[in-house]
Design an enzyme around this catalytic site. Structure first.
Site, PDB file in Angstrom:
ATOM      1  N   ARG A  86      -7.027  -8.464  -8.827  1.00 47.74           N
ATOM      2  CA  ARG A  86      -7.738  -9.726  -9.034  1.00 47.74           C
ATOM      3  C   ARG A  86      -9.212  -9.418  -9.240  1.00 47.74           C
ATOM      4  O   ARG A  86      -9.646  -8.271  -9.132  1.00 47.74           O
ATOM      5  CB  ARG A  86      -7.584 -10.635  -7.813  1.00 47.74           C
ATOM      6  CG  ARG A  86      -8.038  -9.964  -6.513  1.00 47.74           C
ATOM      7  CD  ARG A  86      -7.946 -10.883  -5.320  1.00 47.74           C
ATOM      8  NE  ARG A  86      -8.054 -10.188  -4.051  1.00 47.74           N
ATOM      9  CZ  ARG A  86      -9.181  -9.803  -3.472  1.00 47.74           C
ATOM     10  NH1 ARG A  86     -10.339 -10.027  -4.069  1.00 47.74           N
ATOM     11  NH2 ARG A  86      -9.175  -9.188  -2.310  1.00 47.74           N
TER      12      ARG A  86
ATOM     13  N   GLU B 272      -3.232   6.176   8.372  1.00 43.60           N
ATOM     14  CA  GLU B 272      -4.027   7.107   7.590  1.00 43.60           C
ATOM     15  C   GLU B 272      -4.935   7.904   8.501  1.00 43.60           C
ATOM     16  O   GLU B 272      -5.342   7.419   9.571  1.00 43.60           O
ATOM     17  CB  GLU B 272      -4.900   6.364   6.565  1.00 43.60           C
ATOM     18  CG  GLU B 272      -4.135   5.775   5.403  1.00 43.60           C
ATOM     19  CD  GLU B 272      -5.057   5.073   4.416  1.00 43.60           C
ATOM     20  OE1 GLU B 272      -6.264   4.939   4.728  1.00 43.60           O
ATOM     21  OE2 GLU B 272      -4.576   4.663   3.351  1.00 43.60           O
TER      22      GLU B 272
ATOM     23  N   HIS C  29     -14.376  -4.011   9.007  1.00 40.74           N
ATOM     24  CA  HIS C  29     -13.712  -3.817   7.716  1.00 40.74           C
ATOM     25  C   HIS C  29     -13.945  -4.974   6.748  1.00 40.74           C
ATOM     26  O   HIS C  29     -13.313  -5.020   5.694  1.00 40.74           O
ATOM     27  CB  HIS C  29     -12.213  -3.571   7.902  1.00 40.74           C
ATOM     28  CG  HIS C  29     -11.893  -2.487   8.880  1.00 40.74           C
ATOM     29  ND1 HIS C  29     -12.210  -1.172   8.649  1.00 40.74           N
ATOM     30  CD2 HIS C  29     -11.314  -2.527  10.105  1.00 40.74           C
ATOM     31  CE1 HIS C  29     -11.827  -0.438   9.679  1.00 40.74           C
ATOM     32  NE2 HIS C  29     -11.285  -1.238  10.584  1.00 40.74           N
TER      33      HIS C  29
ATOM     34  N   LYS D  49       0.803  -1.218   0.000  1.00 40.98           N
ATOM     35  CA  LYS D  49       0.000   0.000   0.000  1.00 40.98           C
ATOM     36  C   LYS D  49       0.839   1.273   0.000  1.00 40.98           C
ATOM     37  O   LYS D  49       0.475   2.269  -0.623  1.00 40.98           O
ATOM     38  CB  LYS D  49      -0.949  -0.011   1.202  1.00 40.98           C
ATOM     39  CG  LYS D  49      -2.067  -1.039   1.118  1.00 40.98           C
ATOM     40  CD  LYS D  49      -3.014  -0.889   2.301  1.00 40.98           C
ATOM     41  CE  LYS D  49      -4.227  -1.789   2.152  1.00 40.98           C
ATOM     42  NZ  LYS D  49      -3.874  -3.208   2.170  1.00 40.98           N
TER      43      LYS D  49
END
Length: 629
Positions: free
Chosen positions: A297, A200, A235, A116
């Site tokens: 994917r 974040e 999540h 990431k």
């Protein structure tokens, strides 16, 4: 050309890909572990090759065993599905080096988007807006804590190599940072073999918007519009839909164009999903939507895109892998109607969403919507893999029509004795705020109580349970149809009995008697329980009181019990520690997720029976508490 396709995956994923492959005239090869010897996916393929033991590391995650299976079967192409090895660049390289067609993106694109922090740096260069935060290399805990202070709480800890919510923790205050960081690192290491994290800023009212992109080997990249995946729990996505509620044409154009730029930046080929986080506090605005990550994917939720575009995305994958150009140009891809998908999990919402494992003695899914599932009646939900057992997908002319159809379908789900979240899904889909499109990623958490607690059994449920119990009453040995054998509570000259006492979860209830026929929604369980299905819930009743109701002992003795087989990843207390109700005692890893086992009351730790790293079976005593005096 591809002639024989091996799918390096299991369950509904493999079955979904086989369905398209068969339609295209391809021969199919399944792989399976020892936990899946009777699984539908292996029976449906033209060939099935054993990989190894149940543990994923020794079967579905073993590159060597998958390649050996492909060679033995005569396959000329390998599709990784989604999950397992699907985003493993080394696997993709090994597939191609062994001479097989790889049905997926180039390894370089997988690597570029797999981490990431590096992906966000790449996106900044490509002009794609990214979420503010810390994406640096320094992984020292004190340094990360200082960065969190600089960003400002709340912050989000995310695994650098993560996905699917694993290794992700929201932290509200500095005092909780160290514990959350430790949990995120453990989960990330277990899931991805990489415990690095990034930080974040936590968006106050986030929406999860993602765009389906597709590229071919001829340099073309297109999008197939967006999906909204905001309904999540821990999540993990629960309900997805396409298009996104409240998405204007102008914002759609901006977001989808950013997604295409992201794919072009890594020379993307095949199916991919570019995920964005949107600050929805003022509606969806192009300047308040930021890149989060790219999944290299096909996604679990791809059926909603198929429904609104009329395209088979697996067919697109296979054609692109064979070197063909994309089937359609951007201006030929249209958006029609609305689609929603609900993920049916083997879990118990009333027990904190703990996964539920065991045999599927009764397994009935609706036939009114598209259903993708990897299990069937008589099968088993194993502790070794993900607890999702089916996806239900509805399409309609409008969002309201799609939501109603999906809610009706979820209400028809009947599963026993494994517990599912079907009733929870019905309540989510029927929630007035959801119907109005007032959603964000905190939707479920903000309505936890009303969404997770099943309604009290209705009069219809109670009456059906009473009928079921009477139908089980023993007849006389000499005459099976003897009416005297079924007169529960009979007394000469008494007024006809109108109610029957039943027991549900240890509580006595009075059930009205009805002379009607036994409902099809009643299951007479082999254990003697009467199970009635309504609105996705399974209500179980007994005709005799359990020991705790009969006064034979207390309901609990302070034992902290493993709710399923798993691995102990952390023990937070020791004998003699004082604890408070709700405090985490032991953390157990099972079915790819961590589960915190907490104190049921204020007390003192009498004993601890396990240590980090221990494998435990269901029902094992992990620790024992005594009540505070």
């Amino acid at each position: 050309m591809i002639t024989t396709l091996l799918v390096a995956n299991r369950g509904e994923i493999a079955r979904r890909i086989f369905r398209t492959a068969r339609r295209m005239g391809l021969a199919t090869v399944a792989v399976y572990s020892d936990a899946d010897t009777q699984a539908p996916h292996m029976r449906e393929a033209d060939q099935a090759v054993r990989l190894g033991p149940a543990a994923a590391q020794e079967s579905y995650l073993s590159v060597e065993r998958v390649l050996a299976a492909a060679a033995a079967s005569g396959a000329d192409a390998i599709h990784p599905g989604y999950g397992f090895l699907s985003e493993n660049a080394e696997f993709a390289e090994a597939v191609m080096a062994a001479g097989f067609v790889w049905v997926g993106p180039p390894p370089a694109a997988i690597r570029a988007m797999g981490l990431k922090d590096a992906a966000k740096a790449l996106m900044i260069e490509a002009g794609v807006p990214v979420t503010p935060g810390y994406h640096g290399e320094n992984q020292d805990a004190d340094h990360l804590a200082a960065q969190a202070e600089q960003i400002g709480y709340p912050v989000l800890i995310k695994a650098v190599a993560g996905g699917g919510g694993k290794g992700m923790r929201k932290v509200e205050r500095p005092a909780d940072f160290a514990e959350a960081l430790g949990a995120a690192r453990r989960e990330a290491a277990a899931a991805f073999g990489d415990d690095r994290v990034l930080l974040e800023t936590y968006v106050a009212r986030p929406r999860h918007i993602e765009v389906q992109v597709f590229g071919d080997s001829h340099g073309q990249v297109v999008h197939l519009f967006e999906r909204d995946c905001s309904l999540q729990r821990r999540h993990q996505k629960v309900i997805e839909e396409a298009p996104a509620p409240g998405m204007s044409p102008e914002v759609r154009e901006a977001v989808c164009a950013a997604a295409v730029r992201a794919a072009q930046a890594v020379d993307y080929v095949g199916a991919g999903t570019v995920e964005f986080i949107a600050d929805a506090s003022e509606g969806l605005r192009a300047d308040r939507i930021w890149f989060m990550e790219m999944n290299t994917r096909l996604q679990v939720e791809h059926p909603v895109t198929e429904a609104v575009t009329g395209q088979d995305l697996v067919e697109w994958q296979l054609r692109v892998a064979a070197g063909e150009p994309l089937p359609l140009t951007q201006d030929q891809i249209t958006l029609t109607g609305w689609a929603m998908e609900a993920r049916l999990y083997a879990e118990n919402p009333a027990a904190g969403f703990l996964p539920s494992i065991g045999d599927l003695e009764h397994f009935v899914l609706p036939d009114t919507v598209r259903v993708d599932t990897g299990v069937e009646a008589g099968g088993t939900v194993s502790p070794h893999y993900d607890p999702m057992i089916a996806k239900l997908i509805a399409h309609g002319a409008s969002r309201q029509v799609a939501a109603r159809r999906l809610a009706d379908a979820c209400a028809q789900v009947q599963v026993w004795p494994v517990r599912t979240n079907a009733g929870f899904l019905v309540r989510c889909l029927e929630d007035p705020d959801f119907r109005r499109g007032e959603i964000d990623t905190g939707f479920i958490a903000a309505r936890q109580d009303r969404l997770t607690e099943a309604a009290e059994p209705s009069a219809r449920v109670l009456s059906a349970a009473a009928q079921g119990l009477l139908s089980q009453a023993p007849a006389s040995a000499s005459e099976p149809s003897d009416p005297w054998g079924v007169l529960t509570g009979f007394r000469l000259n008494a007024i006809r009995q109108s109610h029957l006492r039943l027991y549900q979860e240890g509580q006595a209830v009075e059930a009205p008697l009805d002379d009607g026929p036994l409902s099809a929604d009643v299951l007479l369980d082999a254990s003697g329980a009467i199970v009635v299905f309504e609105a996705g819930e399974a209500y179980a009743f007994s005709g005799t009181p359990p020991a705790s109701v009969a006064g034979e002992g207390p309901a609990g003795d302070g034992a902290v019990i493993a709710p399923m087989p798993g691995k102990v990843v952390a023990v937070a207390v020791k004998a003699g520690d004082a604890v408070t109700r709700g405090q985490t005692l032991v953390t157990l890893e099972a079915m790819k997720m961590e589960h915190a086992l907490a104190a049921a009351f204020d007390g003192v730790v009498e004993s601890v029976s396990v240590a980090a790293g221990d494998q435990v079976s269901e029902g094992a005593v992990l620790a024992r508490l005594t009540q505070a005096s």
